[in-house]
Structures are given as structure tokens and as C-alpha cells.
Design a protein around this motif. Structure first.
Motif, PDB file in Angstrom:
ATOM      1  N   MET A  65       0.808  -1.216   0.000  1.00  0.00           N
ATOM      2  CA  MET A  65       0.000   0.000   0.000  1.00  0.00           C
ATOM      3  C   MET A  65       0.846   1.273   0.000  1.00  0.00           C
ATOM      4  N   LYS A  66       1.972   1.278   0.696  1.00  0.00           N
ATOM      5  CA  LYS A  66       2.807   2.486   0.712  1.00  0.00           C
ATOM      6  C   LYS A  66       3.289   2.821  -0.703  1.00  0.00           C
ATOM      7  N   GLU A  67       3.811   1.824  -1.411  1.00  0.00           N
ATOM      8  CA  GLU A  67       4.264   2.049  -2.778  1.00  0.00           C
ATOM      9  C   GLU A  67       3.100   2.432  -3.686  1.00  0.00           C
ATOM     10  N   SER A  68       1.971   1.746  -3.520  1.00  0.00           N
ATOM     11  CA  SER A  68       0.793   2.033  -4.336  1.00  0.00           C
ATOM     12  C   SER A  68       0.342   3.472  -4.139  1.00  0.00           C
ATOM     13  N   THR A  69       0.329   3.919  -2.881  1.00  0.00           N
ATOM     14  CA  THR A  69      -0.135   5.268  -2.565  1.00  0.00           C
ATOM     15  C   THR A  69       0.860   6.317  -3.074  1.00  0.00           C
ATOM     16  N   CYS A  70       2.142   6.061  -2.923  1.00  0.00           N
ATOM     17  CA  CYS A  70       3.148   6.985  -3.460  1.00  0.00           C
ATOM     18  C   CYS A  70       2.975   7.135  -4.972  1.00  0.00           C
ATOM     19  N   LEU A  71       2.764   6.023  -5.648  1.00  0.00           N
ATOM     20  CA  LEU A  71       2.573   6.063  -7.094  1.00  0.00           C
ATOM     21  C   LEU A  71       1.307   6.848  -7.448  1.00  0.00           C
ATOM     22  N   PHE A  72       0.267   6.705  -6.650  1.00  0.00           N
ATOM     23  CA  PHE A  72      -0.974   7.452  -6.844  1.00  0.00           C
ATOM     24  C   PHE A  72      -0.699   8.960  -6.762  1.00  0.00           C
ATOM     25  N   TYR A  73      -0.019   9.388  -5.701  1.00  0.00           N
ATOM     26  CA  TYR A  73       0.292  10.809  -5.528  1.00  0.00           C
ATOM     27  C   TYR A  73       1.159  11.320  -6.677  1.00  0.00           C
ATOM     28  N   HIS A  74       2.167  10.553  -7.048  1.00  0.00           N
ATOM     29  CA  HIS A  74       3.076  10.958  -8.117  1.00  0.00           C
ATOM     30  C   HIS A  74       2.333  11.059  -9.446  1.00  0.00           C
ATOM     31  N   THR A  75       1.489  10.092  -9.732  1.00  0.00           N
ATOM     32  CA  THR A  75       0.760  10.078 -10.999  1.00  0.00           C
ATOM     33  C   THR A  75      -0.176  11.266 -11.119  1.00  0.00           C
ATOM     34  N   LEU A  76      -0.868  11.598 -10.037  1.00  0.00           N
ATOM     35  CA  LEU A  76      -1.803  12.730 -10.071  1.00  0.00           C
ATOM     36  C   LEU A  76      -1.123  14.067  -9.782  1.00  0.00           C
ATOM     37  N   GLN A  77       0.170  14.017  -9.495  1.00  0.00           N
ATOM     38  CA  GLN A  77       0.957  15.208  -9.213  1.00  0.00           C
ATOM     39  C   GLN A  77       0.355  16.024  -8.070  1.00  0.00           C
ATOM     40  N   VAL A  78       0.084  15.320  -6.970  1.00  0.00           N
ATOM     41  CA  VAL A  78      -0.421  15.982  -5.764  1.00  0.00           C
ATOM     42  C   VAL A  78       0.505  15.649  -4.600  1.00  0.00           C
ATOM     43  N   ARG A  79       0.495  16.527  -3.609  1.00  0.00           N
ATOM     44  CA  ARG A  79       1.320  16.296  -2.429  1.00  0.00           C
ATOM     45  C   ARG A  79       0.737  15.156  -1.606  1.00  0.00           C
ATOM     46  N   PRO A  80       1.591  14.299  -1.087  1.00  0.00           N
ATOM     47  CA  PRO A  80       1.111  13.184  -0.255  1.00  0.00           C
ATOM     48  C   PRO A  80       0.510  13.689   1.054  1.00  0.00           C
TER      49      PRO A  80
END
Length: 163
Positions: A65-80
Motif C-alpha cells: 500500500m505504501k508504494e501504491s499510494t506513493c505512485l498514486f500521488y506521483h501520478t496525479l501530481q499531488v502532495r502526499p
């Protein structure tokens, strides 16, 4: 099941955008920012009318989940966020005690589920590697970055997205 394990893997690759070797960072969310911008008449991605409806469904690999969530933030270009929201995240029992016989039993009993899991993890591996490369490469010249971009990428590092 009406499909072979190979077909399940192929469908998973197609659905997750993993068959295009030139597009491992397949962006299923391209329409998201456009829709948010166009619904409010603004061009900065902010919907002041709160009329935009999400036009995608996101899921992460529970065990990662940590990697998945980081990828989500990076893909949408939003701050975690400071912490990963846990409301919809399942606790997954550890499988570290499994023997090879346990794994073979899962493969035998649930070949399609295993095929989807294995294929999704391979795509996640490739996308996480590309994300980390992008973060490192972008931050090599922090001085030349716009403040918003630098802050966003530093926040990804602070959230542990390079670990």
C-alpha cells in the motif's frame, strides 16, 4: 473459468496498461485534471463549483500500500498526505511464514487470482522504479525547479516514496 491463466495475465496487462513497453507509466488519470478544470471554467485544475465527479477508480496492492499510494500521488501530481488513510485499506495477514507448498497450493486452487496478482505486481514494480527515477532525476536540479514542483517532489521524498 472460461479463460486460461495466460489469457487472464494478458487481460490484466492490457487493463493496467502494461503491454506498451514505451508507456510503462501509462496514465489512466489523464482525463482527471481536464475534467476538474473544465467543470469550473478554470484552467488550474481547481473545481470551485465542486461539480466534478471522479472519472476513474483507483486500487492499490494491499501488501504494497505504501508504494501504491506513493505512485498514486506521483501520478496525479499531488502532495502526499501525512499518513495513508486507513478507512478503506484492509489489513493483510503476513505471508512471511508461508512455505513453498503454501504458495503452490494457492497457485493450484486460485490460478486466475494468482495470475492477476503476479501480473499487477510486475507492473507495479516497473512503475515504482520509473517513479523513483523521475523523483531522483527531477530533484537533481532543485534550484532550477518552480517552488511548487520542488515542494511536491520533496514531499514525495519525505513521505518515503524513495524507500
Amino acid at each position: 473459468l472460461g479463460s486460461s491463466v495466460e489469457k487472464v495475465e494478458e487481460y490484466t496487462l492490457v487493463d493496467l496498461g502494461g503491454l506498451d513497453s514505451n508507456n510503462v507509466m501509462h496514465n489512466a488519470y489523464d482525463g482527471y485534471m481536464k475534467k476538474r478544470s473544465s467543470s469550473s471554467g478554470r484552467n488550474d485544475g481547481v473545481d470551485t463549483n465542486n461539480n466534478a465527479e471522479p472519472d476513474f477508480l483507483w486500487f492499490g496492492t494491499t501488501e504494497r500500500m505504501k508504494e501504491s499510494t506513493c505512485l498514486f500521488y506521483h501520478t496525479l501530481q499531488v502532495r502526499p498526505l501525512k499518513r495513508i488513510p486507513k478507512a478503506r485499506v484492509m489489513d493483510c495477514p503476513t505471508t512471511s511464514w508461508w512455505t513453498e507448498e503454501h504458495r503452490e497450493e494457492v497457485k493450484r486452487r486460485e490460478p486466475a487470482d494468482y495470475a492477476v496478482w503476479r501480473t499487477a505486481n510486475a507492473i507495479l514494480d516497473a512503475r515504482v522504479i520509473k517513479m523513483r527515477e523521475d523523483i531522483r532525476r527531477t530533484l537533481e536540479d532543485e534550484e532550477g525547479l518552480a517552488l511548487r514542483v520542488r515542494d511536491q517532489y520533496r514531499a514525495l521524498v519525505d513521505a518515503g516514496c524513495l524507500e
